[in-house]
Design a protein around this motif. Structure first.
Motif, PDB file in Angstrom:
ATOM      1  N   THR A  37     -43.734  -5.336   7.088  1.00 19.68           N
ATOM      2  CA  THR A  37     -44.235  -6.091   7.327  1.00 19.68           C
ATOM      3  C   THR A  37     -45.860  -6.538   6.501  1.00 19.68           C
ATOM      4  OG1 THR A  37     -42.738  -6.983   8.591  1.00 19.68           O
ATOM      5  CG2 THR A  37     -44.728  -8.596   8.337  1.00 19.68           C
ATOM      6  N   LEU A  38     -46.338  -6.631   5.042  1.00 21.26           N
ATOM      7  CA  LEU A  38     -47.440  -6.477   4.572  1.00 21.26           C
ATOM      8  C   LEU A  38     -48.230  -7.586   4.534  1.00 21.26           C
ATOM      9  CD1 LEU A  38     -46.490  -3.888   2.022  1.00 21.26           C
ATOM     10  CD2 LEU A  38     -47.665  -3.739   4.096  1.00 21.26           C
ATOM     11  N   ARG A  39     -49.435  -8.204   4.670  1.00 17.13           N
ATOM     12  CA  ARG A  39     -50.697  -9.526   4.664  1.00 17.13           C
ATOM     13  C   ARG A  39     -50.552  -9.619   3.973  1.00 17.13           C
ATOM     14  NH1 ARG A  39     -52.046  -7.533  10.379  1.00 17.13           N
ATOM     15  NH2 ARG A  39     -53.277  -5.135   8.800  1.00 17.13           N
ATOM     16  N   PRO A  40     -51.082 -10.493   3.273  1.00 17.05           N
ATOM     17  CA  PRO A  40     -51.321 -10.641   1.497  1.00 17.05           C
ATOM     18  C   PRO A  40     -52.716  -9.305   1.244  1.00 17.05           C
ATOM     19  CG  PRO A  40     -51.367 -12.703   2.888  1.00 17.05           C
ATOM     20  CD  PRO A  40     -51.305 -11.473   3.586  1.00 17.05           C
ATOM     21  N   GLY A  41     -52.096  -9.446   0.499  1.00 17.71           N
ATOM     22  CA  GLY A  41     -52.987  -8.068  -0.585  1.00 17.71           C
ATOM     23  C   GLY A  41     -52.292  -6.204   0.332  1.00 17.71           C
ATOM     24  N   GLU A  42     -52.102  -6.688   1.098  1.00 20.78           N
ATOM     25  CA  GLU A  42     -52.740  -5.027   1.747  1.00 20.78           C
ATOM     26  C   GLU A  42     -51.007  -4.200   1.214  1.00 20.78           C
ATOM     27  OE1 GLU A  42     -52.319  -5.031   6.827  1.00 20.78           O
ATOM     28  OE2 GLU A  42     -50.474  -5.407   6.104  1.00 20.78           O
ATOM     29  N   CYS A  43     -51.701  -3.250   1.948  1.00 21.80           N
ATOM     30  CA  CYS A  43     -51.202  -2.051   1.482  1.00 21.80           C
ATOM     31  C   CYS A  43     -50.425  -0.775   1.526  1.00 21.80           C
ATOM     32  CB  CYS A  43     -51.322  -1.569   0.300  1.00 21.80           C
ATOM     33  SG  CYS A  43     -53.285  -0.673  -0.414  1.00 21.80           S
ATOM     34  N   ARG A  88     -42.841  12.002  -6.577  1.00 22.45           N
ATOM     35  CA  ARG A  88     -43.452  11.411  -7.466  1.00 22.45           C
ATOM     36  C   ARG A  88     -44.542  10.287  -6.312  1.00 22.45           C
ATOM     37  NH1 ARG A  88     -42.002   6.779 -12.257  1.00 22.45           N
ATOM     38  NH2 ARG A  88     -43.482   6.619 -13.247  1.00 22.45           N
ATOM     39  N   ALA A  89     -45.905  10.389  -6.643  1.00 18.91           N
ATOM     40  CA  ALA A  89     -47.371   9.096  -6.303  1.00 18.91           C
ATOM     41  C   ALA A  89     -46.838   8.023  -6.582  1.00 18.91           C
ATOM     42  CB  ALA A  89     -48.079  10.483  -6.279  1.00 18.91           C
ATOM     43  N   HIS A  90     -46.900   7.291  -5.477  1.00 18.08           N
ATOM     44  CA  HIS A  90     -46.454   5.906  -5.411  1.00 18.08           C
ATOM     45  C   HIS A  90     -46.956   4.904  -4.829  1.00 18.08           C
ATOM     46  CE1 HIS A  90     -43.457   7.361  -2.465  1.00 18.08           C
ATOM     47  NE2 HIS A  90     -43.657   6.114  -2.281  1.00 18.08           N
ATOM     48  N   LEU A  91     -47.528   3.176  -4.263  1.00 19.89           N
ATOM     49  CA  LEU A  91     -48.537   3.327  -3.600  1.00 19.89           C
ATOM     50  C   LEU A  91     -47.438   1.503  -3.713  1.00 19.89           C
ATOM     51  CD1 LEU A  91     -52.225   1.972  -3.463  1.00 19.89           C
ATOM     52  CD2 LEU A  91     -50.740   0.950  -4.231  1.00 19.89           C
ATOM     53  N   VAL A  92     -47.039   1.272  -2.265  1.00 16.28           N
ATOM     54  CA  VAL A  92     -47.192  -0.401  -2.561  1.00 16.28           C
ATOM     55  C   VAL A  92     -47.932  -1.662  -2.124  1.00 16.28           C
ATOM     56  CG1 VAL A  92     -44.658  -1.675  -1.309  1.00 16.28           C
ATOM     57  CG2 VAL A  92     -44.392   0.579  -2.012  1.00 16.28           C
ATOM     58  N   HIS A  93     -47.641  -2.072  -2.391  1.00 14.22           N
ATOM     59  CA  HIS A  93     -48.711  -3.395  -2.768  1.00 14.22           C
ATOM     60  C   HIS A  93     -48.210  -4.769  -2.362  1.00 14.22           C
ATOM     61  CE1 HIS A  93     -51.809  -6.489  -4.312  1.00 14.22           C
ATOM     62  NE2 HIS A  93     -52.313  -5.703  -3.408  1.00 14.22           N
ATOM     63  N   ASN A  94     -48.814  -5.917  -1.629  1.00 19.22           N
ATOM     64  CA  ASN A  94     -47.636  -7.062  -1.331  1.00 19.22           C
ATOM     65  C   ASN A  94     -49.533  -7.935  -2.566  1.00 19.22           C
ATOM     66  OD1 ASN A  94     -47.316  -9.875  -0.983  1.00 19.22           O
ATOM     67  ND2 ASN A  94     -48.198  -9.364   1.155  1.00 19.22           N
ATOM     68  N   PRO A  95     -48.922  -8.340  -3.340  1.00 15.87           N
ATOM     69  CA  PRO A  95     -49.637  -9.118  -4.351  1.00 15.87           C
ATOM     70  C   PRO A  95     -49.346 -10.317  -4.518  1.00 15.87           C
ATOM     71  CG  PRO A  95     -47.972  -8.900  -5.615  1.00 15.87           C
ATOM     72  CD  PRO A  95     -47.356  -8.155  -3.946  1.00 15.87           C
ATOM     73  N   THR A  96     -49.089 -11.093  -3.147  1.00 17.66           N
ATOM     74  CA  THR A  96     -48.502 -12.572  -2.423  1.00 17.66           C
ATOM     75  C   THR A  96     -50.276 -13.011  -1.818  1.00 17.66           C
ATOM     76  OG1 THR A  96     -47.631 -11.935  -0.721  1.00 17.66           O
ATOM     77  CG2 THR A  96     -45.884 -12.256  -3.216  1.00 17.66           C
ATOM     78  N   GLY A  97     -50.035 -14.378  -1.904  1.00 13.90           N
ATOM     79  CA  GLY A  97     -51.279 -14.595  -0.765  1.00 13.90           C
ATOM     80  C   GLY A  97     -50.007 -15.264   0.345  1.00 13.90           C
ATOM     81  N   GLU A  98     -48.680 -14.536   0.729  1.00 13.42           N
ATOM     82  CA  GLU A  98     -48.055 -14.860   1.661  1.00 13.42           C
ATOM     83  C   GLU A  98     -47.845 -13.593   1.922  1.00 13.42           C
ATOM     84  OE1 GLU A  98     -47.150 -18.131   2.624  1.00 13.42           O
ATOM     85  OE2 GLU A  98     -48.423 -19.023   0.818  1.00 13.42           O
ATOM     86  N   THR A  99     -47.379 -13.528   3.743  1.00 12.07           N
ATOM     87  CA  THR A  99     -46.910 -12.353   4.571  1.00 12.07           C
ATOM     88  C   THR A  99     -45.378 -12.067   3.776  1.00 12.07           C
ATOM     89  OG1 THR A  99     -47.535 -12.372   6.393  1.00 12.07           O
ATOM     90  CG2 THR A  99     -46.313 -10.957   6.473  1.00 12.07           C
TER      91      THR A  99
END
Length: 130
Positions: A37-43, A88-99
């Motif tokens: 679970t990611l908050r808005p903007g979290e990665c 493979r290098a990677h990052l996962v991001h929440n781009p939304t304003g919602e959780t």
């Protein structure tokens, strides 16, 4: 003689980065399913896995998966999936304003989280929302 070999980091959310929540759904030595679970903007910061792929399935909202070499950003939503191959290098991001929530299937292969760069402030360019 003592064993000084580095042990694999199999719980990076405990010591590498912080996100809203991580639930381990199922786990063996060769395969793991977790719900994040990611908050808005979290990665989940830049990292790689030497032996296993990551398969992502959003269950609520959308996630952006940033990858290096070549640099790509893939946005997926509920009903879609994306696989990042081993090494493979990677990052996962929440781009939304919602959780948001997503399942991450890791495997097959022994799990190890290899951090890349600053885990507390990873550098990446967020993809604009459409």
């Amino acid at each position: 003689m003592t064993d000084t070999a580095k042990q694999p980091d199999i719980r990076p959310w405990d010591n590498q980065f912080e996100v809203e929540n991580v639930d381990v759904i199922a786990e063996t030595a060769e395969l793991r399913v977790i719900e994040l679970t990611l908050r808005p903007g979290e990665c989940v910061p830049w990292h790689a896995h030497p032996e296993n792929a990551d398969i992502f399935y959003p269950v609520q909202g959308a996630i952006d998966i940033h990858e290096k070499m070549p640099e790509t950003v893939t946005r997926i939503t509920v009903g879609e999936a994306h696989t990042v191959p081993a090494r493979r290098a990677h990052l996962v991001h929440n781009p939304t304003g919602e959780t948001i929530r997503f399942l991450n299937i890791q495997g097959p292969g022994a799990y190890d989280y290899l951090p890349i760069g600053d885990q507390s402030a990873p550098e990446f360019t967020p993809k604009p929302l459409d």
